[in-house]
Design a protein around this motif. Structure first.
Motif, PDB file in Angstrom:
ATOM      1  N   ARG A  79      28.651  85.230 -32.239  1.00 44.08           N
ATOM      2  CA  ARG A  79      29.668  85.147 -30.988  1.00 44.08           C
ATOM      3  C   ARG A  79      28.954  85.588 -29.538  1.00 44.08           C
ATOM      4  O   ARG A  79      29.493  84.782 -28.585  1.00 44.08           O
ATOM      5  CB  ARG A  79      31.005  85.905 -31.417  1.00 44.08           C
ATOM      6  CG  ARG A  79      31.810  85.527 -32.185  1.00 44.08           C
ATOM      7  CD  ARG A  79      33.072  85.952 -32.406  1.00 44.08           C
ATOM      8  NE  ARG A  79      33.072  87.497 -32.478  1.00 44.08           N
ATOM      9  CZ  ARG A  79      33.181  88.024 -33.582  1.00 44.08           C
ATOM     10  NH1 ARG A  79      33.142  87.527 -34.721  1.00 44.08           N
ATOM     11  NH2 ARG A  79      33.273  89.611 -33.467  1.00 44.08           N
ATOM     12  N   THR A 128      26.653  82.930 -28.452  1.00 45.76           N
ATOM     13  CA  THR A 128      27.606  81.732 -28.116  1.00 45.76           C
ATOM     14  C   THR A 128      28.184  81.815 -26.582  1.00 45.76           C
ATOM     15  O   THR A 128      28.285  81.007 -25.886  1.00 45.76           O
ATOM     16  CB  THR A 128      28.570  81.566 -29.460  1.00 45.76           C
ATOM     17  OG1 THR A 128      27.894  81.261 -30.582  1.00 45.76           O
ATOM     18  CG2 THR A 128      29.149  80.017 -29.091  1.00 45.76           C
ATOM     19  N   GLU A 129      29.074  82.949 -26.680  1.00 47.90           N
ATOM     20  CA  GLU A 129      29.650  83.387 -25.271  1.00 47.90           C
ATOM     21  C   GLU A 129      28.381  83.277 -24.225  1.00 47.90           C
ATOM     22  O   GLU A 129      28.730  82.944 -23.176  1.00 47.90           O
ATOM     23  CB  GLU A 129      30.182  84.627 -25.517  1.00 47.90           C
ATOM     24  CG  GLU A 129      31.286  84.934 -24.465  1.00 47.90           C
ATOM     25  CD  GLU A 129      31.956  86.229 -24.756  1.00 47.90           C
ATOM     26  OE1 GLU A 129      31.864  86.884 -23.841  1.00 47.90           O
ATOM     27  OE2 GLU A 129      32.464  86.686 -25.798  1.00 47.90           O
ATOM     28  N   LYS A 130      27.270  84.188 -24.641  1.00 49.33           N
ATOM     29  CA  LYS A 130      25.945  84.222 -23.685  1.00 49.33           C
ATOM     30  C   LYS A 130      25.681  82.564 -23.142  1.00 49.33           C
ATOM     31  O   LYS A 130      25.427  82.477 -22.060  1.00 49.33           O
ATOM     32  CB  LYS A 130      25.237  85.047 -24.007  1.00 49.33           C
ATOM     33  CG  LYS A 130      23.787  85.058 -23.137  1.00 49.33           C
ATOM     34  CD  LYS A 130      22.538  85.689 -23.815  1.00 49.33           C
ATOM     35  CE  LYS A 130      21.513  85.576 -22.921  1.00 49.33           C
ATOM     36  NZ  LYS A 130      20.347  85.987 -23.557  1.00 49.33           N
ATOM     37  N   SER A 175      27.450  79.959 -23.543  1.00 41.72           N
ATOM     38  CA  SER A 175      28.541  79.196 -22.736  1.00 41.72           C
ATOM     39  C   SER A 175      28.613  79.721 -21.274  1.00 41.72           C
ATOM     40  O   SER A 175      28.897  79.139 -20.307  1.00 41.72           O
ATOM     41  CB  SER A 175      29.893  79.483 -23.357  1.00 41.72           C
ATOM     42  OG  SER A 175      30.955  79.065 -22.771  1.00 41.72           O
TER      43      SER A 175
END
Length: 171
Positions: free
Chosen positions: A13, A16-18, A20
């Motif tokens: 996560r 993925t967040e990084k 994004s």
């Protein structure tokens, strides 16, 4: 196992967040750079337009300066020819007046001399020496007066000539 699995999921996560966030940041940076590039291009276009206008104005002013310089030169040449013409005309006029005054004075002097010669003969015959001396003195005085008058007339003509030349030079 669960903790490791939870940590892997959290890590995924976070990745993925990084990713994004990184992609959003890149998009925002690209967008900001595009806006800045367009503003810069508009500023450059404005500056180039201004430079073109200044160059056109300079060219137009240079043409006007050249035209005015040419007009001034032609005016100076015309004025110089006019001054020369007036000077020549005034020289001829002064010579003519001097000649006329001189001829008139010579005629007056001749008439006066004949009259005085006649008077002197009469006085001599009568033997009036003091009267002869008086007449000679008066003759010299009259002659000086005529010469003074002639000189005054010549000075007047010369002064008029100078005034006319000064007026011609001012025009």
């Amino acid at each position: 196992g669960k903790t490791i699995e939870a940590l892997k999921q959290a890590l995924d996560r976070a990745r993925t967040e990084k990713a994004s966030i990184l992609e959003r940041t890149n998009q925002e940076s690209s967008h900001a750079l595009e806006i800045q590039r367009k503003e810069h291009e508009r500023a450059v276009a404005r500056h180039l337009g201004f430079i073109d206008k200044l160059l056109a104005d300079k060219k137009q002013l240079a043409a006007k300066v050249e035209e005015l310089s040419s007009k001034v030169k032609r005016s100076e040449e015309t004025l110089a020819r006019r001054v020369d013409s007036l000077e020549e005309q005034h020289k001829r006029e002064i010579a003519r007046v001097k000649e006329a005054v001189s001829a008139a004075d010579a005629q007056k002097r001749s008439k006066w001399q004949k009259e005085k010669a006649r008077e002197l003969k009469e006085l001599t015959i009568k033997g009036l020496e003091p009267e002869i001396q008086s007449i000679l003195a008066k003759h010299k005085e009259d002659l000086r007066a005529v010469e003074d008058k002639f000189k005054e007339e010549v000075r007047g003509i010369q002064a008029e000539h100078e005034r006319e030349r000064a007026r011609a030079a001012q025009d």
